[in-house]
Structures are given as C-alpha cells and as structure tokens.
Design a protein around this motif. Structure first.
Motif, short mmCIF file in Angstrom:
data_model
loop_
_atom_site.label_atom_id
_atom_site.label_comp_id
_atom_site.label_asym_id
_atom_site.label_seq_id
_atom_site.Cartn_x
_atom_site.Cartn_y
_atom_site.Cartn_z
N THR A 39 0.59 -1.11 -0.08
CA THR A 39 0.04 -0.09 0.04
C THR A 39 0.90 1.20 0.04
N GLU A 40 1.64 1.29 0.98
CA GLU A 40 2.90 2.47 1.13
C GLU A 40 3.42 2.58 -0.22
N VAL A 41 3.98 1.77 -0.80
CA VAL A 41 4.77 1.73 -2.22
C VAL A 41 3.68 2.50 -3.30
N LEU A 42 2.59 1.72 -2.97
CA LEU A 42 1.70 2.08 -4.30
C LEU A 42 1.31 3.75 -4.22
N VAL A 43 1.01 4.07 -3.03
CA VAL A 43 0.52 5.49 -2.73
C VAL A 43 1.45 6.46 -3.22
N ALA A 44 2.98 6.09 -2.99
CA ALA A 44 4.15 6.81 -3.60
C ALA A 44 4.31 6.74 -5.07
N ALA A 45 3.95 5.52 -5.61
CA ALA A 45 4.32 5.56 -7.09
C ALA A 45 3.16 6.06 -7.84
N LEU A 46 1.90 6.13 -7.40
CA LEU A 46 0.80 6.79 -8.01
C LEU A 46 0.95 8.21 -8.00
N SER A 47 1.40 8.62 -6.75
CA SER A 47 1.60 10.05 -6.55
C SER A 47 2.59 10.80 -7.61
#
Ligand SMILES: CC[C@H](O)CC(=O)C(=O)O
Ligand SMILES: [Mn+2]
Length: 334
Positions: free
Chosen positions: A234-242
């Motif tokens: 989740t935390e990596v996805l949030v960073a990558a999507l941002s």
C-alpha cells in the motif's frame, strides 16, 4: 492517459491473514484499522483469508472469531468502509447477513474466473442488504481477455458495482494486465479493479499498468502482507501513484509509519520472493498454496517445490487445498 484518482482497497486484514496463519487478534485489528483509517485508506477488507466462514481444518483455523474482528474493525474505523470477502460455497447467506450486522458496508464476492455464474444469489442478497458489491474473478490469467470480459459481464448483470481482475498467482506480465483491463473496460459500464501478488516481482509495476489501462480501483496490502510473496504494498503504491500524478487520498507518511511500526512487527516472516513463491508465480499456481505446500512438505519430507510443480501439472485451483496433502503423500510413496 493516467487517471487522476484511484480508489485503493487495503487487504492487510484479509489477504494478510494467510501470511500469519489467520492469527489476527482484536488488538492487532484495532491498531491496524486505526492507523489505516487515520492515513485516509478508503476501504479496509477484513475476514478469514479465504473469506467469511473460511476458518476450517481445510483452510486453517482462525485464532479469533472473524465476526468479533469485523465488529472491532467497524467500531474503530471513522471514515474507511469495512469490507469482507465471500466465496460462494465457503461463505453462505447466513455469514453475509452476520457480517452486515457486524458493520460491513461492502462485500467482495470471489469465484474462480470461469465460474461467475455461481455468484448470482450472493449478489442478490448483498444488494437486498444495501451493500456495495465487488465481483472478484480469481486466477484471471487462466482466461483470455475476451472470455474474462464475458465472466465480468455476468457479475455486472447480477449487480456488481465494481469487477476485479485478480492475479491470484502473481503470474501476469504487464501486457497481460493491460489486455485484460482494456477488455473489461471496453465491455462493462462499472469500474474495473485489479488485485496483484508479487510472486514474480511485478505487483507494483502491474498495478501501475492496470491504472494506465483504465482500472479505477487497486488492491494493496500494508507492508505487502499477503499470500505467496504478498500483495502490492500500500505505502509503495501510494508513493508510485503520486509520482504519476494520481491521487489516492492516502497520506504517504502516515501509511509508511503504519507499515513500519504497526504491521511489520506483527509479521511472522518478511514478504520475499523465495524459491517456492517464485515457483508459484512462474507456473501460475494459486498463491495461498504456499503455506499448505510447506506444511505438507514437512509432514512427508518432500521438497515443497516438487509438490507445487505437481499441483501445477494438475492445474489445481482455489478450493482444492485438500489435494495438496494427497499430492505430497503420493510423491512420498513414489
Ligand atoms: C479465496 C482466497 C484468496 O486469497 C482470494 C485472493 O485474494 C486471490 O485469489 O488472490
Ligand atoms: Mn490475493
């Protein structure tokens, strides 16, 4: 063009349950839901790893009754929707009603990707109960994009508000994901979601490919806690999507802290791509077979990879967990 918004559904407390042998306590549920909710996670899924009523000898016994855990999650969450997974045949109408009474407002109804037709009654009841409904087509690599779209359309016709492409084996390449998302968005009116496993190291990459192809919802798990090598973190996805200009409404630093300080201390082992998980990803087997194959391997003194390879030759799918011991016993007798 990359969409500007994605709805993230966090499955730490459901898919993650496989990786801790369904041993979540009430206190752990409270702490995870509080942290995720404060970080702005919009949907939190919770149930036995194999869905409502999954607690059994076949799938693994829960330490704490899942309805107590669901109630705790619903009581703790201020904004996040609480969801449960249900596999028709494992979970029944009775458990769906009970989960609704405990506070869920969404149900995700999962079938093998070629068996959407067994979910009609469950969607009907979920709608009667006023729940938001998600269709969850597991092992989606086993069907062509066109055939998967036909199954997805069935779920839409039964009342699914969202339909997910589920890469249960963590075996898809980015182009497989793109083709399936495009096929479904081309045929359906409802939003499409994507659920990944990291067995071949592509959970984040494939989730980005899904968004780029038009998926509106992405599953993720904090610290990646999930079956096999775990899910999209989740935390990596949030960073990558941002970084690609796509907002999730989730506070990056809060979710990083939740991963590091709340979820990681609860993990029994880190989410790595070890030889058994990679075998699952490479051969396209169901991720939840990992723990069962390890246990059967110990019992019969057989390399778990041999068991997994034999299951793959036999094209075993979800619900055939009882086969794992049989296969291990057969290999031991050879
Ligand atoms: C039915 C349990 C399973 O873990 C569902 C899922 O998350 C998947 O198929 O990946
Ligand atoms: Mn999964």
């Amino acid at each position: 063009m990359t969409p500007t918004k994605v709805r993230v559904m966090d499955t730490t407390l459901r898919d993650g349950s496989h990786a801790i042998r369904h041993r979540f306590t009430k206190e752990q549920v409270h702490n995870i839901v509080k942290a995720l909710d404060e970080a702005g996670v919009p949907v939190i899924e919770i149930s036995h790893g194999d869905g409502l009523a999954g607690s059994s000898m076949q799938y693994g016994m829960s330490l704490v009754d899942e309805f107590e855990l669901i109630e705790e999650a619903a009581k703790t969450s201020k904004n996040a929707k609480i969801a449960s997974l249900l596999l028709p045949g494992i979970g029944t109408r009775k458990e769906l009603k009970q989960a609704k009474d405990c506070g869920i407002s969404m149900v995700r109804i999962a079938t093998q990707c070629s068996e959407a037709d067994i979910s009609e009654q469950h969607f009907g009841l979920a709608k009667e109960l006023g729940l938001e409904t998600v269709g969850f087509l597991m092992m989606a690599h086993m069907l062509s994009p066109e055939d998967l779209a036909k199954q997805a359309k069935l779920m839409e016709s039964y009342g699914a508000d969202i339909v997910y492409i589920v890469d249960s084996a963590g075996t898809m390449m980015p182009q497989d994901v793109t083709a399936r998302v495009k096929a479904l968005t081309g045929e359906l009116k409802v939003p499409i979601g994507y659920h990944a496993h990291n067995n071949i190291g592509l959970a984040i990459g494939n989730s980005l490919a899904a968004v780029e192809a038009g998926a509106a919802c992405i599953d993720a798990s904090t610290s990646g806690l999930g079956a096999g090598s775990g899910n999209t973190q989740t935390e990596v996805l949030v960073a990558a999507l941002s970084k690609v200009g796509c907002e999730t409404g989730i506070d990056l630093f809060k979710i990083m802290d939740a991963a590091e300080y709340i979820v990681q201390p609860m993990m029994e082992y880190p989410m790595t791509i070890n030889r058994d998980a990679l075998t699952i990803g490479y051969t396209g087997l169901y991720s939840t077979f990992l723990m069962h194959a390890k246990k059967a391997g110990e019992k019969f003194n057989i390399d778990p990879r041999e068991i997994l390879l034999e299951l793959s030759r036999r094209k075993a799918v979800a619900g055939q967990e009882d086969w794992i011991l049989d296969v291990a016993a057969e290999l031991a007798n050879r």
